[in-house]
Design an enzyme around this catalytic site. Structure first.
Site, PDB file in Angstrom:
ATOM      1  CE  LYS A 243       0.445   3.060   9.129  1.00  0.00           C
ATOM      2  NZ  LYS A 243       1.047   1.636   8.634  1.00  0.00           N
TER       3      LYS A 243
ATOM      4  N   GLY B 126      -2.355  -0.655  -1.708  1.00  0.00           N
ATOM      5  CA  GLY B 126      -2.756  -2.022  -0.513  1.00  0.00           C
ATOM      6  C   GLY B 126      -4.457  -1.607  -1.085  1.00  0.00           C
ATOM      7  CB  SER B 127      -6.780  -3.958   0.815  1.00  0.00           C
ATOM      8  OG  SER B 127      -6.972  -2.955   1.891  1.00  0.00           O
TER       9      SER B 127
ATOM     10  CB  THR C 183      -7.213   0.350   3.167  1.00  0.00           C
ATOM     11  OG1 THR C 183      -6.928  -1.062   3.536  1.00  0.00           O
ATOM     12  CG2 THR C 183      -6.151   2.158   3.805  1.00  0.00           C
ATOM     13  N   GLY C 184      -8.471   1.667   0.394  1.00  0.00           N
ATOM     14  CA  GLY C 184      -8.589   2.809  -0.920  1.00  0.00           C
ATOM     15  C   GLY C 184     -10.053   3.553  -0.114  1.00  0.00           C
TER      16      GLY C 184
ATOM     17  CD  GLU D 205      -0.420   2.089  -8.575  1.00  0.00           C
ATOM     18  OE1 GLU D 205      -1.577   1.434  -8.972  1.00  0.00           O
ATOM     19  OE2 GLU D 205      -0.966   3.109  -9.502  1.00  0.00           O
TER      20      GLU D 205
ATOM     21  CB  CYS E  38      -0.598  -5.816  -6.624  1.00  0.00           C
ATOM     22  SG  CYS E  38       0.819  -5.115  -7.437  1.00  0.00           S
TER      23      CYS E  38
ATOM     24  CD  GLU F  15      -5.167  -8.968  -4.286  1.00  0.00           C
ATOM     25  OE1 GLU F  15      -6.196  -8.007  -2.780  1.00  0.00           O
ATOM     26  OE2 GLU F  15      -4.488  -8.576  -4.970  1.00  0.00           O
TER      27      GLU F  15
HETATM   28  P1  NAD Z   1      -3.802  -3.107   3.771  1.00  0.00           P
HETATM   29  O1  NAD Z   1      -4.339  -1.981   2.780  1.00  0.00           O
HETATM   30  O2  NAD Z   1      -4.444  -3.273   4.505  1.00  0.00           O
HETATM   31  O3  NAD Z   1      -3.018  -1.718   4.263  1.00  0.00           O
HETATM   32  C1  NAD Z   1      -1.929  -0.948   3.324  1.00  0.00           C
HETATM   33  C2  NAD Z   1      -1.388   0.531   4.247  1.00  0.00           C
HETATM   34  O4  NAD Z   1      -2.528   0.953   4.215  1.00  0.00           O
HETATM   35  C3  NAD Z   1      -0.651  -0.343   5.127  1.00  0.00           C
HETATM   36  O5  NAD Z   1       0.377   0.680   5.501  1.00  0.00           O
HETATM   37  C4  NAD Z   1      -1.844   0.205   6.156  1.00  0.00           C
HETATM   38  O6  NAD Z   1      -1.491   0.767   7.362  1.00  0.00           O
HETATM   39  C5  NAD Z   1      -2.982   1.266   5.757  1.00  0.00           C
HETATM   40  N1  NAD Z   1      -4.098   1.304   6.210  1.00  0.00           N
HETATM   41  C6  NAD Z   1      -4.872   0.162   6.695  1.00  0.00           C
HETATM   42  N2  NAD Z   1      -5.347   1.115   7.041  1.00  0.00           N
HETATM   43  C7  NAD Z   1      -6.092   1.879   7.213  1.00  0.00           C
HETATM   44  C8  NAD Z   1      -6.649   3.245   6.991  1.00  0.00           C
HETATM   45  N3  NAD Z   1      -7.638   2.874   7.783  1.00  0.00           N
HETATM   46  N4  NAD Z   1      -6.124   4.457   6.913  1.00  0.00           N
HETATM   47  C9  NAD Z   1      -4.939   4.717   6.542  1.00  0.00           C
HETATM   48  N5  NAD Z   1      -4.038   3.958   6.139  1.00  0.00           N
HETATM   49  C10 NAD Z   1      -4.077   2.731   6.320  1.00  0.00           C
HETATM   50  O7  NAD Z   1      -3.435  -3.266   3.346  1.00  0.00           O
HETATM   51  P2  NAD Z   1      -1.958  -5.075   3.101  1.00  0.00           P
HETATM   52  O8  NAD Z   1      -3.181  -5.875   3.548  1.00  0.00           O
HETATM   53  O9  NAD Z   1      -0.576  -3.905   3.640  1.00  0.00           O
HETATM   54  O10 NAD Z   1      -1.201  -4.751   1.366  1.00  0.00           O
HETATM   55  C11 NAD Z   1      -2.211  -5.559   0.564  1.00  0.00           C
HETATM   56  C12 NAD Z   1      -2.836  -5.127  -1.122  1.00  0.00           C
HETATM   57  O11 NAD Z   1      -2.333  -4.154  -1.722  1.00  0.00           O
HETATM   58  C13 NAD Z   1      -3.406  -6.429  -1.385  1.00  0.00           C
HETATM   59  O12 NAD Z   1      -4.505  -5.969  -1.815  1.00  0.00           O
HETATM   60  C14 NAD Z   1      -2.447  -5.923  -3.092  1.00  0.00           C
HETATM   61  O13 NAD Z   1      -3.114  -6.436  -3.911  1.00  0.00           O
HETATM   62  C15 NAD Z   1      -2.167  -4.582  -3.017  1.00  0.00           C
HETATM   63  N6  NAD Z   1      -1.088  -4.242  -3.673  1.00  0.00           N
HETATM   64  C16 NAD Z   1      -0.832  -3.920  -4.580  1.00  0.00           C
HETATM   65  C17 NAD Z   1       0.303  -3.275  -5.506  1.00  0.00           C
HETATM   66  C18 NAD Z   1      -0.392  -2.667  -6.894  1.00  0.00           C
HETATM   67  O14 NAD Z   1       0.673  -2.029  -7.514  1.00  0.00           O
HETATM   68  N7  NAD Z   1      -1.280  -1.951  -7.174  1.00  0.00           N
HETATM   69  C19 NAD Z   1       0.935  -3.701  -4.325  1.00  0.00           C
HETATM   70  C20 NAD Z   1       1.077  -4.583  -3.908  1.00  0.00           C
HETATM   71  C21 NAD Z   1      -0.061  -4.493  -3.577  1.00  0.00           C
END
Ligand code: NAD
Length: 495
Positions: A189, A242-243, A246-247, A265, A300, A399
């Site tokens: 996804k 991701g964030s 969401t995690g 992550e 990140c 962040e």
């Molecule tokens: P996000 O959490 O908004 O989205 C990430 C993914 O999750 C997207 O595909 C999104 O559609 C999906 N998502 C959102 N809400 C969801 C839900 N309720 N259920 C299931 N899936 C859902 O994050 P973003 O804005 O796309 O990315 C930025 C974040 O990612 C930052 O916090 C950044 O630090 C982090 N990041 C971490 C690393 C790492 O390796 N640690 C690498 C890159 C980015």
């Protein structure tokens, strides 16, 4: 591979086909209405994207399960899987410029960085795990003589991978390559604002010979498509980048469904610490600028908190500002651009909100602070340096995920360490010092997944990337990542 401006310009003029779902080897529409994809370069509609409903997601997980159970991939010899993954790496390399340009039009990363970090890194990751998979063995345990205990490593089954928009191919490959190499089936996804290059990657995977159903791609909003995938009863392992917000939801979805294992992550607020005894302060200043402003801060591991020894604070900030001003902000499709677009209007507004709050809390804007290049219609922001940021300020704690650097002065090594660890995050850090003992004390003391010394941000496939504290669990990259995609099974045999 030709990476020159005319080639980039030609590829950037091509129309972009509407994005479709890939389920069981077939491309098709989702049940929900398509969404428009806006390019961050100029705010114009680039194409549309299929939106998968919960029922579409269920078809994708069922296809992944059926492919897994069939054994077509899960029981193929490691050598056969390796050959397909190498072919995929070849195809990524052959289509590198096309993939990079498509990705930049979708997410706004500058092309010079994208070509290395996206197809370049993805191809390398597929090769790394293709080569690893026939070199990872099970074990024989040292049991009593009348027992033979074998420890098998087996694929986990169906892996769901939910990835962000900042480096879709690189981060996508960090999940896909080890998952597929180990014999799993995957439902991917991508993020709403960075799906296109991953859809093209999936096309190349089919061309490379990956059997239908082994890799499925569902696009759509996180709160619909992502949520359905995370709530699926048919997903064994969920890997996510991701964030933190969401995690947290993913852990709840896991608890509410089948207790699938979740590897997260997440974000960072990484300290980059400059001691007065740094071997080369000019290099430290230039690197500090790059550490936060590359990809417009949407990294990140970005060094987003600069901790500077008070005795050199003013001179260092001046050198940092000078180095930053030399970085070219502009159209990310131009080869000489070093800071491209912010991914979306929403992200840009959030970045600017941090500036308003920082000023209200007593921060001083040393550089930038505003939206830029508004005449383009795209989403650009001046690289921004804020000094006098106290540990309790929002800019020191949360962040931004944008081109905003928080600067804080310190007096002693102990204070630097305390400030470095005064965060909920623990992803990365940098330490600049010529004192070897101090460097090792800081490496031991800082709670983070990676500590850079006298550099910032380097990495390759051989070393793990992952966080501690609220930066997540589990690591991408290196042989350690394979642990997420394999289960251990013990065979206890009476002799
Ligand atoms: P996000 O959490 O908004 O989205 C990430 C993914 O999750 C997207 O595909 C999104 O559609 C999906 N998502 C959102 N809400 C969801 C839900 N309720 N259920 C299931 N899936 C859902 O994050 P973003 O804005 O796309 O990315 C930025 C974040 O990612 C930052 O916090 C950044 O630090 C982090 N990041 C971490 C690393 C790492 O390796 N640690 C690498 C890159 C980015």
């Amino acid at each position: 591979m030709t990476l020159d401006q005319p080639t980039i310009d030609r590829l950037a003029r091509l129309p972009v086909a509407p994005g479709q779902l890939l389920i069981n080897g077939a491309w098709g529409d989702g049940q929900n209405p398509r969404s428009e994809v806006l390019s961050p370069i100029d705010g114009q509609v680039l194409t549309t994207l299929a939106s998968a409903s919960a029922a579409d997601v269920a078809r994708a997980t069922a296809a992944a399960r059926a492919a897994f159970e069939s054994g077509v991939w899960s029981r193929a010899t490691p050598a056969a899987r390796k050959a397909v993954l190498h072919r995929l790496a070849d195809l990524i390399e052959a289509h590198a410029v096309e993939l990079a340009v498509l990705g930049v039009r979708d997410n706004g990363t500058d092309i010079a960085m994208a070509i290395k970090a996206e197809p370049g890194s993805a191809a390398g990751t597929f090769r790394y795990y293709a080569e690893a998979i026939d070199k990872v063995y099970g074990e024989i345990a040292p049991t009593p003589a009348n027992i033979l205990a074998l420890i098998h490593r087996e694929p986990v089954g169906v892996v769901a991978a939910i990835v962000p928009w900042n480096f879709p191919l690189m981060i996508g490959a960090w999940k896909l390559a080890p998952a597929l190499a180990a014999g799993n089936s995957v439902v991917l996804k991508p993020a709403e604002t960075a799906s296109l290059s991953l859809l093209r990657l999936a096309e190349l995977a089919l061309e490379a010979g990956l059997p239908p159903g082994v890799l499925n791609v569902v696009t759509g909003p996180g709160r619909v498509t992502g949520e359905a995938l995370a709530l699926s009863m048919d997903v064994d392992v969920l890997v996510f980048t991701g964030s933190g917000a969401t995690g947290r939801k993913l852990l709840q979805y896991s608890a509410a469904s089948n207790l699938k294992r979740c590897y997260l992550e997440l974000g960072g607020k990484s300290p980059n610490i400059i001691f007065a005894d740094a071997p080369d302060l000019a290099l430290a200043a230039k690197t500090a600028a790059f550490a936060i402003f590359r990809n417009a801060g949407q990294v990140c591991v970005a060094g987003s908190r600069l901790l500077v020894e008070a005795s050199i604070h003013d001179d260092f900030v001046a050198a940092l500002a000078e180095a930053t001003e030399k970085m070219t902000l502009g159209n990310p499709l131009q080869l000489d651009t070093q800071i491209g677009a912010v991914n979306s209007e929403t992200q840009l507004a959030a970045n600017l909100g941090f500036i308003t709050d920082a000023m209200a809390e007593g921060g001083h804007i040393a550089l930038g602070g505003t939206r830029a290049l508004t005449e383009t219609g795209g989403y650009y922001m001046q690289p921004t340096i804020v000094t006098h940021v106290a540990p309790q300020h929002r800019l020191a704690r949360e962040e931004v995920f944008g081109p905003v650097l928080a600067v804080t002065a310190f007096d002693t090594e102990a204070e630097a360490l305390a400030l470095a660890n005064a965060t909920d995050y623990g992803l990365a850090a940098g330490v600049w010092t010529a004192n070897l003992s101090r460097a090792h004390r800081m490496i031991r003391g800082i709670r983070a997944g990676v500590v850079h010394v006298n550099t910032y941000g380097g990495a390759d496939a051989t070393v793990p990337l992952g966080g501690v504290k609220q930066s997540g669990n589990g690591s991408d990259k290196s042989l350690h990542a394979l642990d997420k995609y394999t289960d251990l099974k013990t065979a206890w045999i009476q002799l």
